[in-house]
Design a protein around this motif. Structure first.
Motif, mmCIF file in Angstrom:
data_model
loop_
_atom_site.group_PDB
_atom_site.id
_atom_site.type_symbol
_atom_site.label_atom_id
_atom_site.label_comp_id
_atom_site.label_asym_id
_atom_site.label_seq_id
_atom_site.Cartn_x
_atom_site.Cartn_y
_atom_site.Cartn_z
ATOM 1 N N THR A 82 0.839 -1.199 0.000
ATOM 2 C CA THR A 82 0.000 0.000 0.000
ATOM 3 C C THR A 82 0.871 1.244 0.000
ATOM 4 O O THR A 82 0.639 2.194 -0.764
ATOM 5 N N VAL A 83 1.892 1.259 0.858
ATOM 6 C CA VAL A 83 2.821 2.386 0.910
ATOM 7 C C VAL A 83 3.554 2.532 -0.430
ATOM 8 O O VAL A 83 3.744 3.646 -0.939
ATOM 9 N N ALA A 84 3.943 1.401 -1.026
ATOM 10 C CA ALA A 84 4.622 1.440 -2.322
ATOM 11 C C ALA A 84 3.733 2.090 -3.379
ATOM 12 O O ALA A 84 4.197 2.899 -4.189
ATOM 13 N N GLY A 85 2.459 1.749 -3.360
ATOM 14 C CA GLY A 85 1.530 2.336 -4.320
ATOM 15 C C GLY A 85 1.420 3.839 -4.171
ATOM 16 O O GLY A 85 1.370 4.584 -5.158
ATOM 17 N N ALA A 137 9.418 -7.363 3.519
ATOM 18 C CA ALA A 137 8.290 -6.564 3.024
ATOM 19 C C ALA A 137 8.778 -5.258 2.414
ATOM 20 O O ALA A 137 8.241 -4.797 1.386
ATOM 21 N N CYS A 138 9.798 -4.635 3.026
ATOM 22 C CA CYS A 138 10.333 -3.375 2.491
ATOM 23 C C CYS A 138 11.018 -3.585 1.148
ATOM 24 O O CYS A 138 10.871 -2.760 0.227
ATOM 25 N N LEU A 139 11.782 -4.683 1.014
ATOM 26 C CA LEU A 139 12.413 -4.967 -0.273
ATOM 27 C C LEU A 139 11.365 -5.245 -1.342
ATOM 28 O O LEU A 139 11.507 -4.819 -2.501
ATOM 29 N N LEU A 140 10.313 -5.960 -0.968
ATOM 30 C CA LEU A 140 9.228 -6.233 -1.909
ATOM 31 C C LEU A 140 8.582 -4.931 -2.360
ATOM 32 O O LEU A 140 8.297 -4.735 -3.550
ATOM 33 N N ALA A 141 8.354 -4.015 -1.416
ATOM 34 C CA ALA A 141 7.743 -2.725 -1.755
ATOM 35 C C ALA A 141 8.666 -1.891 -2.641
ATOM 36 O O ALA A 141 8.223 -1.292 -3.631
ATOM 37 N N LEU A 142 9.961 -1.848 -2.300
ATOM 38 C CA LEU A 142 10.914 -1.066 -3.093
ATOM 39 C C LEU A 142 10.993 -1.586 -4.516
ATOM 40 O O LEU A 142 10.967 -0.813 -5.488
ATOM 41 N N GLY A 143 11.081 -2.901 -4.658
ATOM 42 C CA GLY A 143 11.110 -3.476 -6.003
ATOM 43 C C GLY A 143 9.850 -3.162 -6.776
ATOM 44 O O GLY A 143 9.905 -2.888 -7.985
ATOM 45 N N SER A 144 8.710 -3.186 -6.098
ATOM 46 C CA SER A 144 7.437 -2.888 -6.758
ATOM 47 C C SER A 144 7.397 -1.454 -7.264
ATOM 48 O O SER A 144 6.842 -1.175 -8.329
ATOM 49 N N GLU A 148 7.704 -0.422 -11.507
ATOM 50 C CA GLU A 148 6.657 0.399 -12.125
ATOM 51 C C GLU A 148 7.276 1.569 -12.867
ATOM 52 O O GLU A 148 6.824 1.945 -13.953
ATOM 53 N N PHE A 149 8.335 2.164 -12.293
ATOM 54 C CA PHE A 149 9.034 3.235 -12.993
ATOM 55 C C PHE A 149 9.622 2.719 -14.306
ATOM 56 O O PHE A 149 9.571 3.392 -15.334
ATOM 57 N N ALA A 150 10.197 1.520 -14.273
ATOM 58 C CA ALA A 150 10.750 0.931 -15.494
ATOM 59 C C ALA A 150 9.653 0.700 -16.525
ATOM 60 O O ALA A 150 9.856 0.927 -17.736
#
Length: 460
Positions: A82-85, A137-144, A148-150
């Motif tokens: 959610t934070v990643a989004g 969870a933080c690595l999963l969010a960062l990768g997500s 998306e930028f890519a």
């Protein structure tokens, strides 16, 4: 209202199209393995539950304390996403806007691809200890966020590898290559790392330790191999697809606030001159969030609710990718003949049916297999046709800006499905009922999409 077309009708060399699609095959290392079937499932497994709770539960998978602990872990993962989004919604507007006309579209795709590969490599250090759950969870969010930028720049490149006659097919080939790449990669991971060959506590031809006490090296090295896979298949694009040359005068460098003001003006202009495109962006934002949640939480539901083992999750993943890839390839020609809207409406409707059905199939694994494979048939075509729909109406030289807005609108509401998933899991204490939140989001997107005209004018 006349149908918009891409500007250049010059045939595109097949090598360039294939090289572009191979990046999608490589990204399966993150999208399929990390987000959907392996790493997210790993985070929601017993590996990150207190050993005391696991020992007390024994072989009773329905033990109340164990179920609650695993539901908590699923909530931690969904909160991180959610934070990643929200971060994507805040930052994506700057990317496409600043790449248009600068001749740096491929450069930024390369930078973001590299960051994703580094993040995947770092996931090998997430040991199966409850205190490491937050790191995972933080690595999963960062990768997500970075993938998306890519994708902003990758999607913008669609107009560089397609013509008005085949944009739907080329878009579907990209998605299909992604699913094909996922199938091959999953099989490799099963054979080398995951599948048990009769040695207790070890798996794969490499004989890695698959026990929690041994660090679950099967999963961690599978992620490392997926990072190498992404790196390998990303290379052809950077060799074969030329950089978009600079167009027009150099743009002034804007502050972050100035960039957001420009995005606001772009939205206002769309509202006045192309309200239907704005409606499509809103509709696609909602249903794409639902589709993303299907990928993110589907494997978690399989593991937590239906008791799938990591190996069974990967078996299902192989079958699901076969079905999804078949759907994506078939939809390409239908997209060019019937139009993108028809494909999107049918497919999102099918996704809603599958999401609701998961509530009524009991606890048997066969029920999940049936619903999951039915759902997989519609995922690829919906995403592929969304990309081709927007490519058809985007004027030359503004692809980065428009696809950046596409990412922004998508991520502006990307907290919806994870938040509703978390809400229903929290209210019921049962991970299965998170599917209600996903179904709600998909239904809202479907209703909005039915109001979008099938034929569009080019963006003014």
């Amino acid at each position: 209202m006349t149908q918009a077309t891409l500007a250049d009708t010059t045939p595109i060399p097949r090598r360039r199209i294939v090289s572009w699609a191979l990046w999608d095959a490589g990204s399966a290392g993150f999208n399929t393995i990390v987000i959907t079937f392996v790493f997210s499932t790993y985070l929601a497994s017993n590996s990150f539950v207190s050993p005391d709770i696991v020992a007390a539960a024994g072989s009773n998978a329905s033990n109340a304390a164990l179920v609650a602990a695993k539901a908590h872990n699923a909530s931690v993962v969904s909160t991180a996403l959610t934070v990643a989004g929200l971060l994507i919604a805040l930052l994506a507007p700057l990317l496409g806007q600043r790449s248009d006309g600068t001749g740096k579209r491929k450069l930024w795709l390369g930078v973001n691809t590299g960051i994703v590969i580094v993040v995947m490599t770092a996931m090998v250090f997430v040991a199966p200890i409850p205190s490491y759950l937050l790191l995972g969870a933080c690595l999963l969010a960062l990768g997500s966020v970075v993938i998306e930028f890519a994708n902003v720049n990758y999607n913008a490149m669609l107009v560089q590898v397609s013509t008005p006659k085949n944009v739907g097919r080329v878009s579907s080939w990209g998605w299909g290559a992604g699913y094909l790449g996922g199938i091959v990669l999953l099989v490799i991971l099963l054979v080398l790392f995951i599948q048990s060959f009769g040695v207790e506590g070890h798996a794969g031809l490499l004989g890695l330790d698959s026990s929690i006490a041994g660090g679950v090296w099967t999963v961690r090295f599978a992620i490392l191999a997926s990072a190498a896979w992404f790196a390998l298949f990303a290379v052809p694009l950077f060799l074969a697809v030329p950089e978009m040359p600079p167009t027009g005068p150099a743009r002034e460098r804007l502050s972050v606030l100035g960039s957001y003001r420009r995005i606001g003006r772009t939205i206002a202009e769309l509202y006045r001159k192309n309200p239907q495109v704005l409606l499509f962006l809103a509709a696609s934002a909602v249903y794409r969030d639902g589709i993303a949640a299907v990928f993110t939480f589907g494997a978690i539901i399989a593991a937590v609710v239906f008791g799938f083992t990591p190996t069974e999750v990967l078996y299902f993943a192989v079958a699901a990718n076969v079905v999804a890839g078949t759907g994506a390839f078939l939809a390409g020609r239908l997209d060019d003949r019937l139009g993108a809207k028809t494909i999107i409406v049918v497919c999102v409707g099918g996704l809603v049916v599958a999401a609701v059905a998961i509530l009524f199939v009991g606890d048997g694994k066969a029920g999940f297999w049936a619903c999951g494979l039915f759902l997989s048939l519609f995922v690829g075509p919906a995403q592929s046709s969304s990309r081709s729909f927007l490519a058809r109406v985007t004027p030359p030289g503004r692809e980065g800006e428009i696809f950046g807005l596409y990412a922004t609108t998508g991520r502006a509401v990307s907290f919806l499905a994870p938040a509703l998933f978390t809400l229903f899991v929290t209210l019921t204490g049962d991970t299965r009922f998170g599917a209600i939140g996903i179904a709600i989001v998909l239904t809202v997107g479907l209703v909005l999409m039915t109001r979008v005209h099938a034929t569009q004018r080019a963006i003014d």
